[in-house]
Structures are given as C-alpha cells and as structure tokens.
Design an enzyme around this catalytic site. Structure first.
Site, PDB file in Angstrom:
ATOM      1  CG  HIS A  41      -1.859  -0.960   1.402  1.00 13.41           C
ATOM      2  ND1 HIS A  41      -2.772  -1.481   1.783  1.00 13.41           N
ATOM      3  CD2 HIS A  41      -2.105  -1.827  -0.052  1.00 13.41           C
ATOM      4  CE1 HIS A  41      -4.279  -1.698   1.593  1.00 13.41           C
ATOM      5  NE2 HIS A  41      -3.387  -2.297   0.303  1.00 13.41           N
TER       6      HIS A  41
ATOM      7  CD  GLU B 187      -2.041   4.186   3.146  1.00 16.00           C
ATOM      8  OE1 GLU B 187      -2.643   4.336   3.346  1.00 16.00           O
ATOM      9  OE2 GLU B 187      -1.525   3.363   2.502  1.00 16.00           O
TER      10      GLU B 187
ATOM     11  CB  CYS C 122      -6.781  -0.313   5.009  1.00 15.78           C
ATOM     12  SG  CYS C 122      -4.879  -0.836   5.355  1.00 15.78           S
TER      13      CYS C 122
ATOM     14  CB  CYS D 220      -2.031   0.976   6.447  1.00 17.08           C
ATOM     15  SG  CYS D 220      -1.440   0.362   4.785  1.00 17.08           S
TER      16      CYS D 220
END
Length: 211
Positions: free
Chosen positions: A54, A56, A85, A88
C-alpha cells in the site's frame, strides 16, 4: 520530483460519494511533504499502491531510506485519496512511535470503508496515537494542487471551481469522521461508568442516531 497530471488530481482526489459515468477506479495516492525544523526547502513526492504494498507502507520505507538526522525535528504532512486501512494505520502508529523526531499529520479526501467497525478502529488508533487524521478541505486541496500537480499543460477544468467543489463535498465527509470520533468518546464514558460499578449503562440515543 514527479508531479501528478491535472487529470489525475481531478479524478483521484474526487470526493463525490459516487463516481459518474464513465466509471473509473479510484486509486490510493499519497502525497507527502517533509519540512525540516531549520526551515529549509520542503521535500515532496507522491506514491501509489503497488502489488502487495500500500502507498502508506511505501511512504514509511521512503522516509526511513532518507536517513534523517535524529537530532532535528521534522513535520510530515500527507494528503491521501483514501484514509488508511486498519493494517496501514497500525504500521503508521508503530512508525511514528519509533521516530520521535517526526510529527505526522494525515489529511484524506475520502474515508475508506468508514461504515465498518474495524476500519473505524484504525482511524481512532491513529488519532489516539498523536497522528491526527482529518478530512481535506479547501486549504489542503489547494496546497495539494499547487505543490503536487504539473501546471505546464492547462487543465480541462477550471481549477478554482474544482477546488470549491471538492471543499463543498468534503463537509459531509468531515461530519462522518466527527461521528466516528464521537462514538469513541461515548464508549470511553460508558466503560468508565462501568468500571465504577454504577450498574449497566443504556446505549446512548445520540450514538444510535449517528448512523
């Protein structure tokens, strides 16, 4: 640094509740700005999701790779198309707690699965760990537009009107986030009363009406 196209900014930071035709995937983008305490020129860049990583997580690895001077303080601001999410969120909390010389602020254009309890807990975890999560407003959209978008080619839309539209849409999203934060305040109060053994606490009516 690489810059977003005006079209990408318009599509991906679009914060309308539903995408109009023709439909397109709303992807996860993260624009970051790192400012040193000494006031030197900020370091900027943007990242997007890659397979199994991701944006992040890529951001965390990017900051760690910079080898920042731990005797200096740094302010990092992130503009995200989607809020983090739960996974993360946990990674960001661990990261910031391990790097006391960094202060992190997160602004999101949209809330990711905000109606699910697990995702709400991720947002509350960040806010409770000195990583404030807020919804982007006119100031943040304007900063993102001015500093992360390539302006060499004129956009096919009026930037002022676009920014005003984003700000208008963000008001409802801000209210959703505030309701999530308030629900935690109610839970803390109810748990506190239970710990005092004052008997069962009836669910707050305001909490039921917040959905």
């Amino acid at each position: 640094m690489a810059l977003l196209t005006a079209e990408t900014f318009s599509l991906q930071f679009n914060n309308k509740r539903c995408v109009s035709k023709p439909y397109y995937p709303r992807k996860a983008l993260l624009c970051y700005q790192l400012t040193r305490q000494n006031g030197s020129t900020p370091t900027r860049g943007y990242l997007k999701n890659k397979k199994k990583h991701h944006a992040e997580i890529r951001f965390i690895k990017k900051i760690e790779s910079m080898g920042l001077d731990k005797t200096q303080c740094y302010q990092v601001t992130c503009y995200l198309t989607w809020s983090p999410c739960p996974s993360c969120a946990g990674e960001l909390v661990d990261f910031i707690q391990a790097h006391h010389h960094l202060t992190l602020r997160i602004f999101a254009s949209r809330l990711y699965y905000h109606w699910l309890g697990h995702y709400q807990e991720g947002l509350l975890l960040l806010c409770g760990s000195q990583v404030p999560v807020e919804v982007m407003g006119l100031r943040e959209f304007t900063d993102c537009w001015e500093n992360f978008v390539d302006h060499e080619e004129p956009p096919s839309f009026n930037p002022s009107e676009k920014l005003e539209e984003l700000d208008k849409n963000s008001r409802a999203i801000k209210r959703r986030l505030e309701r999530i934060k308030q629900s935690r305040s109610v839970d803390v109060l109810e748990n506190g009363l239970r710990s005092l053994q004052l008997g069962p606490v009836t669910p707050s009516s305001s909490r039921c009406n917040s959905r």
